[in-house]
Design an enzyme around this catalytic site. Structure first.
Site, PDB file in Angstrom:
ATOM      1  N   HIS A   1       5.683  15.707 -26.811  1.00  0.00           N
ATOM      2  CA  HIS A   1       6.031  14.277 -26.848  1.00  0.00           C
ATOM      3  C   HIS A   1       6.388  13.782 -25.449  1.00  0.00           C
ATOM      4  O   HIS A   1       6.923  12.676 -25.302  1.00  0.00           O
ATOM      5  CB  HIS A   1       7.266  14.037 -27.735  1.00  0.00           C
ATOM      6  CG  HIS A   1       7.071  14.323 -29.192  1.00  0.00           C
ATOM      7  ND1 HIS A   1       5.922  14.032 -29.881  1.00  0.00           N
ATOM      8  CD2 HIS A   1       7.922  14.850 -30.119  1.00  0.00           C
ATOM      9  CE1 HIS A   1       6.071  14.373 -31.152  1.00  0.00           C
ATOM     10  NE2 HIS A   1       7.265  14.875 -31.317  1.00  0.00           N
TER      11      HIS A   1
ATOM     12  N   LYS B   1       6.051  10.941 -34.641  1.00  0.00           N
ATOM     13  CA  LYS B   1       5.618  10.335 -35.903  1.00  0.00           C
ATOM     14  C   LYS B   1       4.265   9.622 -35.808  1.00  0.00           C
ATOM     15  O   LYS B   1       3.991   8.671 -36.542  1.00  0.00           O
ATOM     16  CB  LYS B   1       6.666   9.348 -36.466  1.00  0.00           C
ATOM     17  CG  LYS B   1       8.095   9.825 -36.458  1.00  0.00           C
ATOM     18  CD  LYS B   1       8.303  11.258 -36.825  1.00  0.00           C
ATOM     19  CE  LYS B   1       8.061  11.628 -38.249  1.00  0.00           C
ATOM     20  NZ  LYS B   1       8.276  13.101 -38.446  1.00  0.00           N
TER      21      LYS B   1
ATOM     22  N   SER C   1       8.250   5.645 -40.350  1.00  0.00           N
ATOM     23  CA  SER C   1       8.220   7.103 -40.493  1.00  0.00           C
ATOM     24  C   SER C   1       9.421   7.731 -39.772  1.00  0.00           C
ATOM     25  O   SER C   1      10.103   8.616 -40.295  1.00  0.00           O
ATOM     26  CB  SER C   1       6.900   7.616 -39.912  1.00  0.00           C
ATOM     27  OG  SER C   1       6.816   9.011 -40.018  1.00  0.00           O
TER      28      SER C   1
HETATM   29  S1  PPS Z   1       6.594  14.632 -35.467  1.00  0.00           S
HETATM   30  O1  PPS Z   1       7.966  14.810 -36.020  1.00  0.00           O
HETATM   31  O2  PPS Z   1       6.611  13.774 -34.305  1.00  0.00           O
HETATM   32  O3  PPS Z   1       5.936  15.919 -35.174  1.00  0.00           O
HETATM   33  O4  PPS Z   1       5.799  13.857 -36.613  1.00  0.00           O
HETATM   34  P1  PPS Z   1       4.220  13.637 -36.637  1.00  0.00           P
HETATM   35  O5  PPS Z   1       3.575  14.862 -37.129  1.00  0.00           O
HETATM   36  O6  PPS Z   1       3.757  13.060 -35.369  1.00  0.00           O
HETATM   37  O7  PPS Z   1       4.072  12.476 -37.715  1.00  0.00           O
HETATM   38  C1  PPS Z   1       4.409  12.624 -39.079  1.00  0.00           C
HETATM   39  C2  PPS Z   1       3.655  11.547 -39.841  1.00  0.00           C
HETATM   40  O8  PPS Z   1       2.258  11.921 -39.926  1.00  0.00           O
HETATM   41  C3  PPS Z   1       1.883  11.950 -41.296  1.00  0.00           C
HETATM   42  N1  PPS Z   1       0.822  12.941 -41.537  1.00  0.00           N
HETATM   43  C4  PPS Z   1      -0.342  12.644 -42.128  1.00  0.00           C
HETATM   44  N2  PPS Z   1      -0.852  11.472 -42.561  1.00  0.00           N
HETATM   45  C5  PPS Z   1      -2.081  11.500 -43.128  1.00  0.00           C
HETATM   46  N3  PPS Z   1      -2.809  12.642 -43.313  1.00  0.00           N
HETATM   47  C6  PPS Z   1      -2.330  13.832 -42.889  1.00  0.00           C
HETATM   48  N4  PPS Z   1      -3.063  14.926 -43.074  1.00  0.00           N
HETATM   49  C7  PPS Z   1      -1.046  13.865 -42.263  1.00  0.00           C
HETATM   50  N5  PPS Z   1      -0.274  14.850 -41.740  1.00  0.00           N
HETATM   51  C8  PPS Z   1       0.860  14.262 -41.301  1.00  0.00           C
HETATM   52  C9  PPS Z   1       3.182  12.298 -42.010  1.00  0.00           C
HETATM   53  O9  PPS Z   1       3.098  12.066 -43.387  1.00  0.00           O
HETATM   54  C10 PPS Z   1       4.163  11.402 -41.286  1.00  0.00           C
HETATM   55  O10 PPS Z   1       3.991  10.012 -41.579  1.00  0.00           O
HETATM   56  P2  PPS Z   1       4.751   9.232 -42.755  1.00  0.00           P
HETATM   57  O11 PPS Z   1       4.378   7.792 -42.583  1.00  0.00           O
HETATM   58  O12 PPS Z   1       6.221   9.467 -42.568  1.00  0.00           O
HETATM   59  O13 PPS Z   1       4.225   9.803 -44.040  1.00  0.00           O
END
Ligand code: PPS
Length: 291
Positions: free
Chosen positions: A101, A46, A131
């Site tokens: 991870h 996340k 998240s």
């Molecule tokens: S995972 O399951 O570990 O692969 O998740 P991960 O991709 O690391 O994290 C997901 C969060 O990243 C946000 N996200 C973004 N935020 C801003 N801009 C872009 N382009 C973007 N892409 C992914 C996603 O919305 C999740 O955060 P939260 O706070 O839940 O919205």
């Protein structure tokens, strides 16, 4: 290998999601053959994994390689330890890009030859917590937690998948790797400059148009509406969800934790953060308006 609970399995001190991990892969991980031009994205869950997967896949594949336009990001940049589509990583053409991870001590030892470029993407842990809480309650292969307070307790305790240990471990061992640290908040506050920093580290020169295209296609709004750039399809149809109202790209902002944590929970978090992050001089941004 220990049995942890019905959702998780512990391997060498670290928890993995039972339904999507193959223990044999983990056992062979140390010897996994690395190529000099591989690129690795390392994150605690996340923290911006899919975002960086999208950025790197655009830098490497769009316009540079044919027939990738219909491949989802998760297959362009697969997870090293969660090979959900059973890809043959040894047969992938170079340059390969992987996400992971894994804690620093479980990654392939070839990374320590320092030729392979590695990104460590980190995010302020209060937003990671929120998240993760929503994600765990949404996706069926994770253990749902009734209250945020219970989830906070587990997060701060960190048994088996500790945010503090993950970032500290990678940071303290940074000299063993060819690694660049970049924060989610850097990406959010100035996506274009961050993409440029990423390109510099990769020694990739993009034209202004190519750079614009990467930035345009990596915005939250674009990724949310692009089925190849988010996991909604895979999660809804193949992995399974507990409710249909959530999205993998949920809010995508800095400081959502303020809408969820009580004053007491926040103070508890700050106290542990201060104690566990002593001597880790990475900068964290907690609020969208902070510079
Ligand atoms: S995972 O399951 O570990 O692969 O998740 P991960 O991709 O690391 O994290 C997901 C969060 O990243 C946000 N996200 C973004 N935020 C801003 N801009 C872009 N382009 C973007 N892409 C992914 C996603 O919305 C999740 O955060 P939260 O706070 O839940 O919205």
């Amino acid at each position: 290998m220990d049995k942890t609970n019905e959702y998780l399995v512990n391997f060498k001190g670290h928890n993995f999601v039972k339904d999507v991990v193959n223990i044999e892969d983990l056992e062979k991980m140390e010897e996994f053959e690395i190529r000099d031009d591989d690129v690795f994205i390392i994150t605690y869950p996340k923290s911006g994994t899919i975002w960086t997967q999208q950025i790197l896949s655009l830098i490497y594949f769009e316009g540079h390689r044919n027939n990738t336009e219909n491949i989802s990001t998760v297959d362009r940049v697969p997870f090293l330890e969660y090979n959900i589509h059973n890809l043959d990583y040894a047969k992938m053409s170079s340059p390969r890009i992987f996400s992971s991870h894994l804690p620093y001590y479980l990654v392939p030892k070839g990374l320590k030859e320092k030729k392979t470029k590695t990104f460590y993407i980190y995010r302020n842990p209060k937003d990671v917590l929120i998240s993760y809480f929503h994600f765990s309650n949404w996706v069926a292969i994770f253990e749902a937690t009734d209250t945020l307070d219970q989830f906070l307790g587990k997060f701060l305790d960190g048994k088996g998948n500790c945010w503090f240990d993950h970032i500290r471990g990678w940071y303290e061992h940074r000299h063993d790797f060819n690694i660049m640290f970049l924060s989610y908040e850097d990406l959010k506050k100035d996506l274009r400059s961050s993409v440029l920093k990423i390109c510099n580290f990769l020694e990739k020169e993009l034209s202004e148009e190519e750079l614009d295209a990467v930035v345009r296609q990596s915005t939250f709004e674009n990724m949310k509406s692009d089925p190849l750039a988010n996991y909604n399809y895979i999660i809804n149809n193949k992995i399974g969800v507990r409710n249909n109202d959530s999205h993998f790209l949920r809010k995508g902002t800095i400081g959502d934790w303020k809408n969820h944590l009580t004053v007491e929970q926040n103070e508890r978090f700050d106290m542990i953060f201060k104690m566990k992050m002593k001597n880790v001089p990475l900068k964290f941004i907690w609020d969208i308006n902070e510079q």
